[in-house]
Write a protein that holds these residues in place. Structure first.
Motif, PDB file in Angstrom:
ATOM      1  N   LYS A 119       0.724  -1.304  -0.211  1.00 13.22           N
ATOM      2  CA  LYS A 119      -0.079  -0.082   0.168  1.00 13.22           C
ATOM      3  C   LYS A 119       0.869   1.162  -0.138  1.00 13.22           C
ATOM      4  O   LYS A 119       0.658   2.218  -0.823  1.00 13.22           O
ATOM      5  CB  LYS A 119      -0.649  -0.147   1.249  1.00 13.22           C
ATOM      6  N   MET A 120       2.010   1.199   0.668  1.00  8.98           N
ATOM      7  CA  MET A 120       2.874   2.335   0.791  1.00  8.98           C
ATOM      8  C   MET A 120       3.615   2.734  -0.342  1.00  8.98           C
ATOM      9  O   MET A 120       3.948   3.627  -0.637  1.00  8.98           O
ATOM     10  CB  MET A 120       3.723   2.385   2.067  1.00  8.98           C
ATOM     11  N   SER A 121       4.109   1.420  -1.070  1.00 10.32           N
ATOM     12  CA  SER A 121       4.923   1.636  -2.059  1.00 10.32           C
ATOM     13  C   SER A 121       4.282   1.746  -3.625  1.00 10.32           C
ATOM     14  O   SER A 121       4.903   1.594  -4.580  1.00 10.32           O
ATOM     15  CB  SER A 121       6.072   0.474  -2.025  1.00 10.32           C
TER      16      SER A 121
ATOM     17  N   ARG B 186       2.922   2.592  -6.861  1.00  6.80           N
ATOM     18  CA  ARG B 186       3.432   3.928  -7.708  1.00  6.80           C
ATOM     19  C   ARG B 186       2.093   4.194  -8.577  1.00  6.80           C
ATOM     20  O   ARG B 186       2.252   5.258  -9.140  1.00  6.80           O
ATOM     21  CB  ARG B 186       4.542   3.622  -8.526  1.00  6.80           C
ATOM     22  N   LYS B 187       1.110   3.333  -8.593  1.00  6.12           N
ATOM     23  CA  LYS B 187      -0.124   3.577  -9.531  1.00  6.12           C
ATOM     24  C   LYS B 187      -1.060   4.272  -8.650  1.00  6.12           C
ATOM     25  O   LYS B 187      -1.789   5.403  -8.837  1.00  6.12           O
ATOM     26  CB  LYS B 187      -0.664   2.495 -10.262  1.00  6.12           C
ATOM     27  N   ALA B 188      -1.402   3.482  -7.558  1.00 11.23           N
ATOM     28  CA  ALA B 188      -2.575   4.103  -6.663  1.00 11.23           C
ATOM     29  C   ALA B 188      -1.670   4.466  -5.655  1.00 11.23           C
ATOM     30  O   ALA B 188      -1.425   3.998  -4.511  1.00 11.23           O
ATOM     31  CB  ALA B 188      -3.525   3.070  -6.229  1.00 11.23           C
ATOM     32  N   ARG B 189      -1.470   5.802  -5.588  1.00  6.47           N
ATOM     33  CA  ARG B 189      -0.567   6.551  -4.686  1.00  6.47           C
ATOM     34  C   ARG B 189      -1.203   6.686  -3.273  1.00  6.47           C
ATOM     35  O   ARG B 189      -2.322   7.308  -3.001  1.00  6.47           O
ATOM     36  CB  ARG B 189       0.036   7.634  -5.078  1.00  6.47           C
ATOM     37  N   PHE B 190      -0.952   6.271  -2.207  1.00  7.20           N
ATOM     38  CA  PHE B 190      -1.309   6.647  -0.879  1.00  7.20           C
ATOM     39  C   PHE B 190      -1.412   7.981  -0.523  1.00  7.20           C
ATOM     40  O   PHE B 190      -0.309   8.686  -0.724  1.00  7.20           O
ATOM     41  CB  PHE B 190      -0.611   5.784   0.306  1.00  7.20           C
ATOM     42  N   PRO B 191      -2.496   8.476  -0.225  1.00  8.24           N
ATOM     43  CA  PRO B 191      -2.786  10.083   0.042  1.00  8.24           C
ATOM     44  C   PRO B 191      -1.520  10.758   0.775  1.00  8.24           C
ATOM     45  O   PRO B 191      -1.223  11.870   0.480  1.00  8.24           O
ATOM     46  CB  PRO B 191      -4.008  10.170   0.254  1.00  8.24           C
ATOM     47  N   CYS B 192      -1.156   9.819   2.161  1.00  2.16           N
ATOM     48  CA  CYS B 192      -0.455  10.719   3.055  1.00  2.16           C
ATOM     49  C   CYS B 192       1.010  10.605   2.537  1.00  2.16           C
ATOM     50  O   CYS B 192       1.794   9.619   2.707  1.00  2.16           O
ATOM     51  CB  CYS B 192      -0.756  10.265   4.401  1.00  2.16           C
TER      52      CYS B 192
END
Length: 248
Positions: free
Chosen positions: A31-33, A35-41
């Motif tokens: 989730k953190m890495s 690169r397509k669905a970038r975590f907002p924070c």
């Protein structure tokens, strides 16, 4: 042995033999890495990339020992957090229960756990933080450390920013957030990027309770656990935890 783990510790079969713990961490890392669905924070993704995060594991949140285990993690983390880096947070994964709960059940359990951990605190509540959760400068405190607490659950769907396959908490010390906002130009440049990422990441619009700490109309506790819709608690259950502690 420390309760706080780093990624290499979690992948060590001798230190962490349980498969669910590896599964939880790997889901978080993905989730953190992504690169397509970038975590907002953005600060959270930077903290992950820099290795400033520390990780802990707790029993099923409905087990009687969960509050004690969480309290032990927070106590150890608070004493050493400044050694871990400017973006440090404590990430806590709970073992998943077989029966999936709904968002409101997880919300109730979240506040039960924070209240239980607070009652284990041996330090006095910080004098500069109001105990009334209805004040804009209230925030969760433990062992004289102030925290912003984030919760994600398996039940969240519309808010993928609050979805995780395991019940999960992230506790970020106030000093980390203060250092971030101490550079106004950086904070101002990052804010619109975070909002844009959030709009792309979630199916639901940004929750109306997402407001700056200490600002007029902001109640910090309403940001800790965001529901999947735009509703929010009308009163904070943590009041009961404080009153019970003082009565004992």
């Amino acid at each position: 042995m420390s309760l706080l783990l780093q990624p290499a510790d979690i992948e060590n079969a001798e230190l962490v033999p349980e498969a669910w713990k590896k599964e939880a961490f790997r889901a978080f890392a993905a989730k953190m890495s992504d690169r397509k669905a970038r975590f907002p924070c953005i600060p959270a993704t930077q903290a992950f990339a820099l290795g400033h995060l520390r990780y802990g594991f707790v029993a099923n949140p409905w087990h009687a020992c969960a509050g004690r285990e969480l309290g032990e993690l927070v106590a150890e983390y608070g004493k050493a957090s400044r050694q871990f880096g400017d973006y440090s947070s404590l990430i806590v994964f709970f073992e998943q229960e077989p029966d999936e709960k709904d968002v409101l059940a997880y919300e109730a359990k979240f506040w039960d756990l924070l209240s239980e951990v607070s009652r284990l605190d041996q330090a006095a509540w910080p004098a500069d933080i109001p105990e009334d959760t209805g004040q804009p400068t209230w925030e969760y405190c433990f062992d004289n450390e102030r925290y912003f607490v984030y919760c994600a659950t398996p039940a969240h769907r519309s808010r993928q920013s609050r979805h995780f396959p395991f019940f999960m908490l992230a506790l970020t010390p106030r000093w980390v957030l203060d250092r971030w906002h101490a550079q106004p130009a950086r904070a101002a440049a990052t804010a619109p990027l975070i909002r844009a990422r959030l709009a792309a990441y979630d199916e639901a619009p940004a929750h109306p309770e997402l407001k700056p700490y200490g600002s007029q109309g902001n109640l910090e506790y309403k940001q800790y656990f965001l529901r999947d819709d735009d509703t929010a608690l009308t009163g904070c259950p943590f009041h009961r935890g404080i009153k019970k502690e003082h009565a004992e």
